[in-house]
Design a protein around this motif. Structure first.
Motif, short mmCIF file in Angstrom:
data_model
loop_
_atom_site.label_atom_id
_atom_site.label_comp_id
_atom_site.label_asym_id
_atom_site.label_seq_id
_atom_site.Cartn_x
_atom_site.Cartn_y
_atom_site.Cartn_z
N ILE A 1 0.80 -1.21 0.00
CA ILE A 1 0.00 0.00 0.00
C ILE A 1 0.84 1.27 0.00
O ILE A 1 0.48 2.27 -0.62
CB ILE A 1 -0.96 -0.03 1.23
CG1 ILE A 1 -1.92 1.14 1.20
CG2 ILE A 1 -0.17 -0.06 2.52
CD1 ILE A 1 -2.92 1.07 0.09
N GLU A 2 1.98 1.25 0.67
CA GLU A 2 2.82 2.45 0.72
C GLU A 2 3.39 2.78 -0.67
O GLU A 2 3.32 3.93 -1.12
CB GLU A 2 3.96 2.26 1.72
CG GLU A 2 4.94 3.42 1.81
CD GLU A 2 4.32 4.69 2.41
OE1 GLU A 2 4.91 5.77 2.23
OE2 GLU A 2 3.26 4.59 3.06
N ALA A 3 3.95 1.77 -1.34
CA ALA A 3 4.50 2.00 -2.68
C ALA A 3 3.40 2.39 -3.65
O ALA A 3 3.60 3.23 -4.54
CB ALA A 3 5.22 0.75 -3.17
N ALA A 4 2.22 1.81 -3.50
CA ALA A 4 1.11 2.13 -4.38
C ALA A 4 0.64 3.57 -4.19
O ALA A 4 0.32 4.27 -5.16
CB ALA A 4 -0.05 1.16 -4.15
N ALA A 5 0.57 4.01 -2.93
CA ALA A 5 0.16 5.39 -2.66
C ALA A 5 1.11 6.38 -3.32
O ALA A 5 0.69 7.39 -3.89
CB ALA A 5 0.09 5.62 -1.16
N GLN A 6 2.39 6.08 -3.27
CA GLN A 6 3.37 6.95 -3.89
C GLN A 6 3.30 6.89 -5.42
O GLN A 6 3.40 7.91 -6.10
CB GLN A 6 4.78 6.56 -3.42
CG GLN A 6 5.04 6.76 -1.95
CD GLN A 6 5.26 8.23 -1.59
OE1 GLN A 6 5.27 9.11 -2.46
NE2 GLN A 6 5.43 8.50 -0.30
N ALA A 7 3.12 5.67 -5.95
CA ALA A 7 3.12 5.49 -7.40
C ALA A 7 1.91 6.12 -8.07
O ALA A 7 2.03 6.67 -9.18
CB ALA A 7 3.18 3.99 -7.73
N TYR A 8 0.76 6.06 -7.41
CA TYR A 8 -0.48 6.53 -8.06
C TYR A 8 -0.91 7.93 -7.62
O TYR A 8 -1.60 8.62 -8.38
CB TYR A 8 -1.60 5.54 -7.82
CG TYR A 8 -1.47 4.28 -8.63
CD1 TYR A 8 -0.78 3.17 -8.13
CD2 TYR A 8 -2.00 4.18 -9.90
CE1 TYR A 8 -0.63 2.01 -8.88
CE2 TYR A 8 -1.86 3.03 -10.66
CZ TYR A 8 -1.17 1.95 -10.15
OH TYR A 8 -1.03 0.81 -10.90
N TYR A 9 -0.52 8.34 -6.40
CA TYR A 9 -0.98 9.64 -5.92
C TYR A 9 0.13 10.52 -5.34
O TYR A 9 -0.14 11.63 -4.91
CB TYR A 9 -2.10 9.45 -4.89
CG TYR A 9 -3.35 8.88 -5.53
CD1 TYR A 9 -4.13 9.67 -6.37
CD2 TYR A 9 -3.72 7.56 -5.33
CE1 TYR A 9 -5.27 9.16 -6.99
CE2 TYR A 9 -4.86 7.04 -5.95
CZ TYR A 9 -5.62 7.84 -6.78
OH TYR A 9 -6.74 7.33 -7.40
N PRO B 1 -5.36 9.42 -10.90
CA PRO B 1 -3.99 9.23 -10.40
C PRO B 1 -3.01 10.09 -11.18
O PRO B 1 -3.33 10.64 -12.23
CB PRO B 1 -3.73 7.74 -10.64
CG PRO B 1 -4.61 7.40 -11.80
CD PRO B 1 -5.84 8.26 -11.67
N VAL B 2 -1.81 10.20 -10.68
CA VAL B 2 -0.77 10.95 -11.37
C VAL B 2 -0.23 10.10 -12.51
O VAL B 2 -0.46 8.89 -12.58
CB VAL B 2 0.37 11.35 -10.40
CG1 VAL B 2 -0.17 12.22 -9.28
CG2 VAL B 2 1.05 10.10 -9.83
N ASP B 3 0.49 10.73 -13.43
CA ASP B 3 1.12 9.99 -14.52
C ASP B 3 2.17 9.03 -13.95
O ASP B 3 2.81 9.31 -12.93
CB ASP B 3 1.79 10.94 -15.50
CG ASP B 3 0.77 11.70 -16.33
OD1 ASP B 3 -0.34 11.17 -16.55
OD2 ASP B 3 1.08 12.84 -16.74
N PRO B 4 2.34 7.91 -14.61
CA PRO B 4 3.35 6.96 -14.12
C PRO B 4 4.74 7.56 -14.13
O PRO B 4 5.10 8.34 -15.01
CB PRO B 4 3.25 5.80 -15.12
CG PRO B 4 1.93 5.95 -15.78
CD PRO B 4 1.64 7.42 -15.80
N LYS B 5 5.51 7.20 -13.13
CA LYS B 5 6.91 7.59 -13.06
C LYS B 5 7.74 6.39 -13.46
O LYS B 5 7.65 5.33 -12.85
CB LYS B 5 7.29 8.06 -11.66
CG LYS B 5 6.57 9.32 -11.21
CD LYS B 5 6.99 9.72 -9.80
CE LYS B 5 6.29 10.98 -9.35
NZ LYS B 5 6.66 11.37 -7.96
#
Length: 795
Positions: free
Chosen positions: A216-224, A292-296
């Motif tokens: 969940i932590e990595a997902a929160a950073q990756a998407y938002y 969500p934000v654009d993928p990094k």
């Protein structure tokens, strides 16, 4: 009272003695075969027998489950897949392109996850999590049943959060009955030995969300771009929805249809929270989808690399070689088919052509121009080069593989191939079609069914017209291809039968589920949207003399040193060699005398077709030599709205035709890619000059006939509101021709062409003038034709 005891020897007194009673025979405990029954009924088990047997078998089953349960401990350590590794992508020569897939995960305590976000996951995956025993009996049984009925190829069923956690932490992703049983047993034991909060915490830290994010932590950073502690309910619901299909549900990198499914899943999660009374209906009604934000991208995917990785990865996923989770777990070495030098040559060709002709600072029409390109080795089907965009970090969508750009007149060779293969309808029989079959190429031609009735568009006869209203008179199919006549190839498609045209297009290699590939007559003009890679692969079928080989991007795959099986690449006969070679001969004429003449600069035999779509929203050149098949597509997309926009005015031109910038890019690339390769001539068809051809027997039987409809058939494929893709502005027909009919119109003739130009001369539908003198193969005549028309070629 007197004694009545009888005297000795006298008669007996008292009541008479009772008669003898036979004692019934006691039945055995197992009365089988059944006593006292007929010869057949004695072998039929009674209800009691069935109940007894069922109880006995059930007891054995419980005993077996108990034994397995006792013998299956909770593993003391996580499995090897829990230790993630990187994947290595290699060029065709074995050198490294990039490493990807290093684990992106940071474990966090459950207290760091907002309660509403926790409940979003419960609503999505397991609403009874805090009350169940760790397994879903019905879901597990359903999964086992699916596995049995599918022969083991499918193992689906509702797994609880505990079961998913067990699978992620201790087991593998393989879909087998034994794994499912082991998962259920360990989940049951875990539910008894660990708290629900600990299980939920572990689950949220191990589940895969896409974008390389585990937990969940990595997902929160990756998407938002925020830590898990700052997620809100709407964002949590979207992350919970992603678990169902991490790649497909990433709304920043998927199709519109997949986006709709992702949003529907998001709504399902929130509605579940309302049903579970974790969210009020009023608050739910006020929620909007959280974009969500654009993928990094991970380091190393900049420039071309990201497109190469994405293409190879998608090949493995599409062919069920690996799952997305298996790829994300890492440990794979993927040797691709991409040639380093050819890939660089394509990149340089596109970039130089764009930089030499576009001025984004001073011309708004130059903003948003994109190019997709792909090159396939004819002999093997290997994808040797692609151009997906200038930089994967800046433009994530791969323009080489996207299927939403109409291809215009580059579709016409498939119509021709279908006519050559299947013939055209003439009354109750079919007649052969050759490159010298003659059609009316005038602009005002009304397209008709073989029975003489017009194809209707909005209730009116359909006249697709030619670009700029040009008329060409009575011309051959070869000449019509050179000038890209819409009227000729629209009529040919209807004469052949649009169902056959679609079937033969798929036969060439265009995927049957390609958007816009339907039986509407407008399909002949290129309303379908195959990718640049699809087109390069399908044209390679003609270059390969009718043998189709599906293009592929991965030639070797290993996991921790062990080979992983890949699909075979055997060729399959799609067309008779003469059919394919005749198509090639016609497309050589497009390069020699028609809209693709800029490709002559390649300096070796080449065949190809240009395409320019309605409102100039895309422009194409698809062509090949005997060694290499390459397609270049160019279009313009608004960088803010993503809407497709006209290229009129782009590069300072009133119209960007397929014969211009796309052909220039194609030619520049092919020069470099074929440097050092021998010059090879194409195989010739039965006759040497592609003139009068022998009659070809249709390979399929003519359709049975039925009476023609009195009104236009309904539209089945092309939308009535969208124009068809053509080389000129047209309106698509809204009716689909019947697949069976009673034709009455004249068939195309196969007489040799008359000398000289057709009755009306003019330019082509792709921005260059076409020589319609019959397509001589003489180099002298070709040169003379080019010189006489050079002034009409746009500079």
């Amino acid at each position: 009272m007197a004694d009545q005891t009888p005297a000795p020897g006298g008669p007996a007194f008292g009541p008479p003695s009772a008669p003898a009673v036979s004692v019934p025979r006691r039945r055995p405990v197992i009365d089988y075969p059944r006593a006292g029954r007929g010869p057949l009924r004695r072998w039929v088990p009674s209800f009691k027998h069935l109940v007894t047997l069922s109880l006995f078998l059930l007891g054995l089953l419980f005993m077996g489950v108990g034994v397995v349960y006792a013998m299956t401990p909770i593993p003391s350590q996580a499995n090897a897949d829990a230790t993630k590794q990187s994947n290595i992508y290699q060029w065709s020569d074995g050198t490294e392109i990039v490493r990807t897939g290093s684990t992106n995960r940071q474990n966090v305590p459950l207290s760091s996850v907002p309660l509403e976000v926790q409940r979003a996951f419960l609503a999505a995956e397991n609403r009874s999590f805090y009350s169940d025993s760790g397994i879903s009996v019905t879901g597990t049984l359903r999964g086992l049943f699916n596995s049995v009925t599918s022969g083991g190829s499918s193992l689906q069923g509702g797994s609880t959060i505990t079961q998913q956690y067990v699978k992620n932490l201790y087991l593998t992703q393989e879909q087998t009955v034994s794994r499912k049983l082991k998962e259920a047993i360990i989940a049951t034991k875990m539910d008894r030995t660990e708290s629900k909060d600990d299980i939920l915490e572990g689950y949220l830290n191990t589940v895969y969300f896409g974008r390389g994010a585990y937990g969940i932590e990595a997902a929160a950073q990756a998407y938002y771009g925020v830590p898990a502690t700052q997620l809100n309910a709407e964002q949590g619901a979207y992350l919970a929805a992603l678990i169902n299909a991490p790649g497909a549900y990433d709304v920043k990198n998927t199709t519109e249809r997949a986006r709709e499914r992702a949003v529907a899943r998001w709504n399902y999660v929130l509605d579940g929270m309302v049903k579970s009374k974790w969210l009020t209906p009023e608050r739910r009604a006020a929620m909007a989808f959280p974009e969500p934000v654009d993928p990094k991208t991970a380091p190393g995917l900049q420039g071309m690399n990201g497109y190469l990785v994405e293409t190879a990865k998608q090949y493995l996923l599409d062919h069920d070689v690996l799952t997305e989770q298996e790829l994300a777990a890492g440990g794979y070495t993927i040797k691709t088919t991409f040639d380093k030098d050819k890939t660089q040559a394509m990149y340089d060709s596109v970039q130089k052509t764009l930089s030499d002709n576009l001025d984004t600072a001073n011309n708004s029409k130059d903003v948003g121009v994109r190019v997709g390109g792909a090159s396939v080795d004819v002999a093997t089907g290997k994808i040797v080069a692609i151009y997906g965009g200038p930089d994967y970090v800046k433009q994530y969508v791969n323009s080489a593989t996207r299927r939403d750009i109409q291809v215009g007149s580059t579709f016409k060779p498939f119509v021709l191939a279908s006519g050559l293969r299947d013939g055209a309808q003439d009354g109750k029989s079919r007649v052969s079609v050759t490159p010298q079959s003659r059609y009316n190429g005038d602009d005002d031609v009304t397209i008709t069914y073989p029975n003489g009735k017009p194809v209707l568009n909005g209730g009116k006869p359909w006249q697709p017209g030619n670009e700029d209203g040009r008329s060409y008179g009575d011309i051959t199919l070869k000449q019509a291809m050179q000038v890209s006549s819409n009227t000729v190839y629209s009529q040919l498609g209807v004469d052949v039968g649009m169902d056959r045209v679609v079937e033969d297009t798929v036969r060439a290699g265009i995927p049957k589920d390609t958007p816009g590939l339907g039986t509407n007559p407008a399909t002949t003009l290129g309303t379908a949207t195959p990718s640049a890679l699809d087109m390069a692969g399908a044209y390679a079928t003609f270059a390969r003399q009718g043998t189709r080989v599906e293009p592929y991007s991965v030639e070797k795959l290993t996991h921790n040193g062990d080979d992983v099986d890949l699909p075979s690449h055997d060729g399959e006969s799609a067309f008779d060699p003469d059919v394919a070679n005749n198509v090639t001969g016609v497309l050589e004429g497009v390069v020699d005398n028609g809209t693709g003449r800029r490709a002559q600069a390649l300096g070796r035999p080449a065949a190809g077709k240009t395409g320019t779509t309605d409102d100039n929203k895309s422009a194409w050149f698809a062509g090949y030599t005997p060694q290499l098949s390459t397609t270049i597509g160019m279009f313009r997309q608004n960088p803010t709205t993503n809407a497709f926009e006209s290229m009129s005015g782009t590069a300072g031109q009133s119209r960007v035709d397929g014969g211009n910038l796309p052909t220039r890019m194609w030619t520049t690339y092919m020069k470099t890619a074929l440097q050092g390769e021998p010059t090879v001539d194409f195989a010739t068809p039965s006759d040497s000059d592609n003139g009068d051809l022998p009659t070809e027997t249709p390979t399929t039987a003519p359709p049975t006939t039925t009476a023609p409809p009195t009104t236009a058939p309904p539209t089945t494929d092309a939308p009535t509101t969208a124009p068809p893709t053509t080389d000129d502005p047209t309106t698509p027909p809204t009716s689909t021709p019947p697949t069976t009919r009673t034709p009455t119109k004249r068939p195309p003739t196969t007489a040799p062409p008359t000398t000289g130009a057709p009755s009306t001369s003019g330019g082509t539908s792709d921005g260059t003038s076409g020589d319609t003198s019959g397509g001589t193969s003489s180099q002298t005549e070709r040169k003379a034709a080019r010189e006489s028309e050079r002034a009409l070629v746009p500079r």
